[in-house]
Design an enzyme around this catalytic site. Structure first.
Site, PDB file in Angstrom:
ATOM      1  CB  SER A  77     -58.317 -38.521 -20.982  1.00 18.44           C
ATOM      2  OG  SER A  77     -57.912 -38.063 -19.707  1.00 18.44           O
ATOM      3  CE  LYS A 142     -58.607 -33.934 -20.173  1.00 14.15           C
ATOM      4  NZ  LYS A 142     -58.964 -35.269 -20.727  1.00 14.15           N
TER       5      LYS A 142
END
Length: 283
Positions: A77, A142
């Site tokens: 990701s 993230k």
């Protein structure tokens, strides 16, 4: 009573010695390190070694708990900024800023079907003190896009993400497709204002990241629709500062320049998020 000089450590001075003491064997010398037997030397060595090891474990545990920790990257990701099996160092001190890559605990429902890598007792011990990276599946990593009060929109007429009206140039960190073309900042359209003490986060590999965008339509008991999309600052472990392994991939994780020009959002930040998103915001 007679007197004699005693050959001893510098701390001793001339002492009276009785005739009885003169006749006794010098047993005190046996406690001198130079007169210890082999077995006594071994015992002393291991005592000192144990003290050093215990001290090192305590120091390492304190550093891990309050200063920094190493994590293992489990997914794609954040490619190409971070790749699977990268080891990153996460600093637990300092404030959270836009553009930082942060590690945080699952807000609830973000992690699905993740399996932790099993380690033996020794590996778990080294992980506990911070020598080996954390392989648990309870954390995500993230990039922070929106701080409390920020107005984050995807996208403007040029297809760029905007924060408080400022368009981002994300070419330095977004992944590229198989044809070497830059991927879109997001195929999910949204318009949000980040609530107080929350963060809006996105992965750098936008096509393969289940991030804040994917939870804007979440409905959970006891909370407003989409509230789960915004990560509580209390869940943040820290911000990643560097990739330290593999050796050939080592590099600092600096804040991209494009975030430096973004102005502050609405202050004070609202208690409840403002969310406009289509049905695709449930990836």
């Amino acid at each position: 009573m007679a007197y004699r000089w005693i050959k001893a450590s510098p701390r001793r001075a001339l002492q009276p010695v009785s005739q009885f003491q003169d006749d006794q064997p010098d047993t005190e010398a046996s406690s001198d390190p130079e007169h210890l037997g082999f077995g006594q030397h071994v015992v002393a060595f291991f005592k000192e070694l144990a003290a050093v090891v215990v001290g090192a474990v305590i120091v390492a545990s304190l550093l891990r708990g309050f200063v920094g920790q190493m994590f293992l990257i489990p997914s794609v990701s954040m490619e190409n900024t971070l790749q699977v099996d990268d080891r990153v160092v996460v600093a637990k001190l300092g404030s959270i800023k836009r553009g930082q890559v942060v590690v945080f605990s699952d807000p609830g429902g973000w992690l699905i079907g993740s399996t932790a890598r099993e380690r033996g007792p020794i590996g778990k011990a080294f992980q506990f003190v911070g020598v080996l990276p954390d392989t648990s599946t309870e954390h995500l990593i993230k990039r922070v896009v929106g701080l409390p009060g920020d107005h984050v929109v995807c996208c403007d007429e040029a297809g760029r993400l905007t924060i408080n009206g400022e368009a981002l140039d994300e070419t330095s960190y977004l992944t590229v497709g198989p044809d070497s073309a830059q991927i879109q900042p997001s195929t999910i359209k949204f318009d949000v204002v980040v609530p107080s003490r929350r963060l809006f986060v996105m992965g750098d590999n936008r096509a393969h990241s289940r991030d804040s965008r994917c939870h804007l339509n979440d409905v959970q008991a006891g909370v407003a629709k989409g509230e789960n999309a915004f990560v509580s600052q209390d869940l943040v472990v820290g911000h990643a500062i560097a990739v330290v392994w593999p050796f050939e991939r080592r590099h600092r994780l600096a804040i991209p320049d494009t975030f430096e020009t973004v102005q502050s959002g609405t202050q004070p930040a609202p208690d409840i998020a403002t969310i406009t998103a289509g049905p695709e915001a449930s990836c």
